[in-house]
Motif scaffolding. Structure first.
Motif, mmCIF file in Angstrom:
data_model
loop_
_atom_site.group_PDB
_atom_site.id
_atom_site.type_symbol
_atom_site.label_atom_id
_atom_site.label_comp_id
_atom_site.label_asym_id
_atom_site.label_seq_id
_atom_site.Cartn_x
_atom_site.Cartn_y
_atom_site.Cartn_z
ATOM 1 N N VAL A 1 8.830 22.240 6.823
ATOM 2 C CA VAL A 1 8.583 21.363 7.998
ATOM 3 C C VAL A 1 10.064 21.236 8.786
ATOM 4 C CG1 VAL A 1 9.330 19.183 6.770
ATOM 5 C CG2 VAL A 1 7.809 18.846 8.737
ATOM 6 N N GLY A 2 9.895 21.319 9.924
ATOM 7 C CA GLY A 2 11.038 21.222 10.925
ATOM 8 C C GLY A 2 10.879 20.379 12.061
ATOM 9 N N GLY A 3 11.939 19.845 12.682
ATOM 10 C CA GLY A 3 12.172 18.949 13.876
ATOM 11 C C GLY A 3 10.926 19.386 14.999
ATOM 12 N N TYR A 4 10.896 20.797 15.246
ATOM 13 C CA TYR A 4 10.008 21.208 16.224
ATOM 14 C C TYR A 4 8.694 20.843 15.866
ATOM 15 C CZ TYR A 4 6.909 24.185 19.158
ATOM 16 O OH TYR A 4 5.852 24.651 19.855
ATOM 17 N N SER A 5 8.004 21.105 14.803
ATOM 18 C CA SER A 5 6.784 20.874 14.551
ATOM 19 C C SER A 5 6.413 19.682 14.336
ATOM 20 C CB SER A 5 6.428 21.441 12.995
ATOM 21 O OG SER A 5 7.137 20.944 12.087
ATOM 22 N N ILE A 6 7.212 18.638 14.074
ATOM 23 C CA ILE A 6 6.771 17.122 13.987
ATOM 24 C C ILE A 6 6.896 16.735 15.123
ATOM 25 C CG2 ILE A 6 7.775 14.959 13.403
ATOM 26 C CD1 ILE A 6 8.837 16.031 10.677
ATOM 27 N N PRO B 1 5.152 28.475 4.411
ATOM 28 C CA PRO B 1 4.221 28.169 5.705
ATOM 29 C C PRO B 1 4.593 26.902 6.101
ATOM 30 C CG PRO B 1 2.662 29.070 4.089
ATOM 31 C CD PRO B 1 4.095 28.745 3.213
ATOM 32 N N GLY B 2 4.619 26.848 7.570
ATOM 33 C CA GLY B 2 4.815 25.546 8.145
ATOM 34 C C GLY B 2 3.832 24.525 7.889
ATOM 35 N N ALA B 3 4.324 23.310 7.561
ATOM 36 C CA ALA B 3 3.342 22.217 7.307
ATOM 37 C C ALA B 3 3.758 20.853 8.454
ATOM 38 C CB ALA B 3 3.450 21.786 6.191
ATOM 39 N N ALA B 4 3.205 20.823 9.579
ATOM 40 C CA ALA B 4 3.627 19.878 10.385
ATOM 41 C C ALA B 4 3.195 18.634 10.225
ATOM 42 C CB ALA B 4 3.212 20.234 12.086
ATOM 43 N N ASP B 5 2.134 18.390 9.413
ATOM 44 C CA ASP B 5 1.484 17.284 9.234
ATOM 45 C C ASP B 5 0.871 17.319 7.724
ATOM 46 O OD1 ASP B 5 -0.734 18.667 9.566
ATOM 47 O OD2 ASP B 5 -1.247 17.736 11.158
ATOM 48 N N VAL B 6 0.215 15.902 7.114
ATOM 49 C CA VAL B 6 -0.075 16.048 5.712
ATOM 50 C C VAL B 6 -1.174 16.941 5.710
ATOM 51 C CG1 VAL B 6 -1.395 14.302 4.133
ATOM 52 C CG2 VAL B 6 0.793 13.684 5.542
ATOM 53 N N ALA C 1 6.359 11.738 4.404
ATOM 54 C CA ALA C 1 4.980 11.560 4.116
ATOM 55 C C ALA C 1 4.213 12.725 3.853
ATOM 56 C CB ALA C 1 4.295 11.066 5.544
ATOM 57 N N ILE C 2 4.878 13.684 4.467
ATOM 58 C CA ILE C 2 4.287 15.271 4.078
ATOM 59 C C ILE C 2 4.742 15.487 2.569
ATOM 60 C CG2 ILE C 2 4.790 17.629 4.627
ATOM 61 C CD1 ILE C 2 5.080 16.904 7.578
ATOM 62 N N ALA C 3 5.894 15.470 2.195
ATOM 63 C CA ALA C 3 6.264 15.667 0.849
ATOM 64 C C ALA C 3 5.616 14.861 -0.126
ATOM 65 C CB ALA C 3 7.861 15.359 0.698
ATOM 66 N N ALA C 4 5.509 13.400 0.182
ATOM 67 C CA ALA C 4 4.792 12.658 -0.709
ATOM 68 C C ALA C 4 2.966 12.926 -1.143
ATOM 69 C CB ALA C 4 5.014 11.277 -0.181
ATOM 70 N N ALA C 5 2.701 13.673 0.019
ATOM 71 C CA ALA C 5 1.208 14.131 -0.229
ATOM 72 C C ALA C 5 0.736 15.201 -0.849
ATOM 73 C CB ALA C 5 0.847 14.059 1.248
ATOM 74 N N VAL C 6 1.967 16.023 -1.365
ATOM 75 C CA VAL C 6 1.632 17.371 -2.045
ATOM 76 C C VAL C 6 2.434 17.294 -3.339
ATOM 77 C CG1 VAL C 6 0.944 18.586 -0.133
ATOM 78 C CG2 VAL C 6 3.117 18.661 -0.527
ATOM 79 N N ILE D 1 8.849 20.751 -0.551
ATOM 80 C CA ILE D 1 8.945 20.912 1.022
ATOM 81 C C ILE D 1 10.339 21.145 1.634
ATOM 82 C CG2 ILE D 1 8.428 19.693 3.380
ATOM 83 C CD1 ILE D 1 5.796 20.387 1.676
ATOM 84 N N ILE D 2 10.751 22.153 2.154
ATOM 85 C CA ILE D 2 12.145 22.492 2.891
ATOM 86 C C ILE D 2 11.913 21.945 4.229
ATOM 87 C CG2 ILE D 2 13.320 24.385 3.746
ATOM 88 C CD1 ILE D 2 11.732 26.410 1.492
ATOM 89 N N ALA D 3 12.844 21.014 4.310
ATOM 90 C CA ALA D 3 12.617 20.258 5.598
ATOM 91 C C ALA D 3 14.046 20.394 6.726
ATOM 92 C CB ALA D 3 12.898 18.449 5.530
ATOM 93 N N ASP D 4 13.770 20.842 7.821
ATOM 94 C CA ASP D 4 14.913 21.296 8.760
ATOM 95 C C ASP D 4 14.943 20.451 9.695
ATOM 96 O OD1 ASP D 4 16.977 22.335 10.438
ATOM 97 O OD2 ASP D 4 15.594 24.115 10.838
ATOM 98 N N LEU D 5 15.493 19.074 9.559
ATOM 99 C CA LEU D 5 15.429 18.026 10.580
ATOM 100 C C LEU D 5 16.835 17.739 11.168
ATOM 101 C CD1 LEU D 5 13.244 15.655 8.202
ATOM 102 C CD2 LEU D 5 12.473 17.396 9.882
ATOM 103 N N ASP D 6 17.508 18.695 11.536
ATOM 104 C CA ASP D 6 19.022 18.591 12.053
ATOM 105 C C ASP D 6 19.095 18.223 13.263
ATOM 106 O OD1 ASP D 6 20.064 21.314 13.290
ATOM 107 O OD2 ASP D 6 18.027 21.530 11.985
#
Length: 74
Positions: free
Chosen positions: A26-31, A5-10, A55-60, A64-69
């Motif tokens: 987490v993706g660029g759109y959600s951030i 599931p999408g996780a836009a914040d911690v 920050a999101i990855a460090a909190a859990v 975390i799959i990150a799509d930040l392209d």
């Protein structure tokens, strides 16, 4: 298949973890939308995207799959 599931914040990432999912996404759109209230048009820089995703990855304890392209370089 992994349901991530999408996780836009911690807070959302903590909920994803608490609900027992195996990963978060987490993706660029959600951030852009949650952190800045902006559309996903490249207005958020790559360092900003990486900082939020880190920050999101460090909190859990989940992967975390990150799509930040799509961040603009500034």
């Amino acid at each position: 298949m992994v349901i991530a599931p999408g996780a836009a914040d911690v807070l959302t990432a903590k909920l994803v973890e608490q609900l027992g999912f195996d990963a978060g996404y987490v993706g660029g759109y959600s951030i852009a939308s949650v952190a800045y209230g902006l559309p996903d048009t490249g207005l958020v820089s790559v360092p900003e995207l990486v900082a939020h995703a880190s920050a999101i990855a460090a909190a859990v304890d989940l992967p975390i799959i990150a799509d930040l392209d799509d961040g603009a370089c500034s």
